[in-house]
Design an enzyme around this catalytic site. Sequence first.
Site, PDB file in Angstrom:
ATOM      1  N   GLY A  25      19.425  18.616  12.663  1.00  0.00           N
ATOM      2  CA  GLY A  25      19.846  18.863  14.040  1.00  0.00           C
ATOM      3  C   GLY A  25      18.680  19.425  14.829  1.00  0.00           C
ATOM      4  O   GLY A  25      17.973  20.294  14.343  1.00  0.00           O
ATOM      5  N   CYS A  26      18.451  18.896  16.036  1.00  0.00           N
ATOM      6  CA  CYS A  26      17.339  19.389  16.836  1.00  0.00           C
ATOM      7  C   CYS A  26      17.829  19.617  18.256  1.00  0.00           C
ATOM      8  O   CYS A  26      17.745  18.711  19.081  1.00  0.00           O
ATOM      9  CB  CYS A  26      16.183  18.407  16.802  1.00  0.00           C
ATOM     10  SG  CYS A  26      14.814  18.905  17.835  1.00  0.00           S
ATOM     11  N   ILE A  27      18.408  20.777  18.528  1.00  0.00           N
ATOM     12  CA  ILE A  27      18.894  21.193  19.844  1.00  0.00           C
ATOM     13  C   ILE A  27      20.035  20.315  20.343  1.00  0.00           C
ATOM     14  O   ILE A  27      21.146  20.785  20.491  1.00  0.00           O
ATOM     15  CB  ILE A  27      17.783  21.210  20.910  1.00  0.00           C
ATOM     16  CG1 ILE A  27      16.633  22.095  20.451  1.00  0.00           C
ATOM     17  CG2 ILE A  27      18.327  21.666  22.248  1.00  0.00           C
ATOM     18  CD1 ILE A  27      16.664  23.505  20.923  1.00  0.00           C
ATOM     19  N   THR A  28      19.752  19.052  20.613  1.00  0.00           N
ATOM     20  CA  THR A  28      20.780  18.205  21.211  1.00  0.00           C
ATOM     21  C   THR A  28      20.918  16.868  20.502  1.00  0.00           C
ATOM     22  O   THR A  28      21.741  16.067  20.881  1.00  0.00           O
ATOM     23  CB  THR A  28      20.439  17.906  22.682  1.00  0.00           C
ATOM     24  OG1 THR A  28      19.127  17.361  22.698  1.00  0.00           O
ATOM     25  CG2 THR A  28      20.502  19.149  23.525  1.00  0.00           C
ATOM     26  N   ARG A  29      20.057  16.628  19.506  1.00  0.00           N
ATOM     27  CA  ARG A  29      20.147  15.325  18.862  1.00  0.00           C
ATOM     28  C   ARG A  29      20.095  15.477  17.347  1.00  0.00           C
ATOM     29  O   ARG A  29      19.492  16.411  16.832  1.00  0.00           O
ATOM     30  CB  ARG A  29      19.020  14.402  19.331  1.00  0.00           C
ATOM     31  CG  ARG A  29      17.637  14.892  19.018  1.00  0.00           C
ATOM     32  CD  ARG A  29      16.589  13.917  19.518  1.00  0.00           C
ATOM     33  NE  ARG A  29      16.097  14.269  20.829  1.00  0.00           N
ATOM     34  CZ  ARG A  29      15.090  13.636  21.441  1.00  0.00           C
ATOM     35  NH1 ARG A  29      14.522  12.610  20.883  1.00  0.00           N
ATOM     36  NH2 ARG A  29      14.678  14.036  22.617  1.00  0.00           N
TER      37      ARG A  29
END
Lengths: 78, 157
Positions: A25-29
Amino acid sequence: MADDTRAAEILAGLGGAGNVVEVEGCITRLRTEVTDPSKVDQAALRKLSHGVVVSGTAVQVVVGPEADMIADDIEDLL
Amino acid sequence: MTIPAGDPVRVSAPLAGEVVDLTDVPDAVFSAQMLGAGLAIEPGHGVAEVVAPVAGTLAKLHPHAFVVVTDDGAGVLVHLGIDTVGLEGEGFTVHATEGDEVTAGEPVVTFDPDLVRSRDLSAVCPVVLMEAEPDSATDRASGSVRAGQPLFSWTAG
């Protein structure tokens, strides 16, 4: 809270647990690595997200700010 | 997002630099405005101080990106460079804690855009109002901006 259903549906769209090598997971994606990109159901993933970017075996699913929680939920299902 | 209609969200520049259209950001997610509408800023040389673009809660804080959510529920994402998650914080110094209440202009992160560029990554910084329809940002700044100057506005329909 991310609900488990959404994580399970996204995992199915990615071709199932057997097709997913890695998910982060990377903040929003969600940044995922899959074994076989042809098993990815992009139309299904688009309905579950803001958008999908496929580049070879790297599949990014833009899920919004719950990305980290959904990634954890998907990892629990792998 | 449930913003009261007619009450504009005013987003200020989180750092100094040249204003760039999101369509020119080398990342499909930002250029297609999948996350929302906004603008991007290309920082100059030297360490850049990055401040909160709105007042609110620091809902997410990574070295390379953060989200401030206003009292009205508008989430503003500031992403420092493209694909910079892979740097694992190298070149970034965090000055706040996830969950903090911040005022607009309060320092959040400093980073070195030249270090980002030295790794063949773009240092451009998208500033996105999350879930805002594509091309819905108004009062868009252009040219050079300083941190804290108005960057764009958005009004609920």
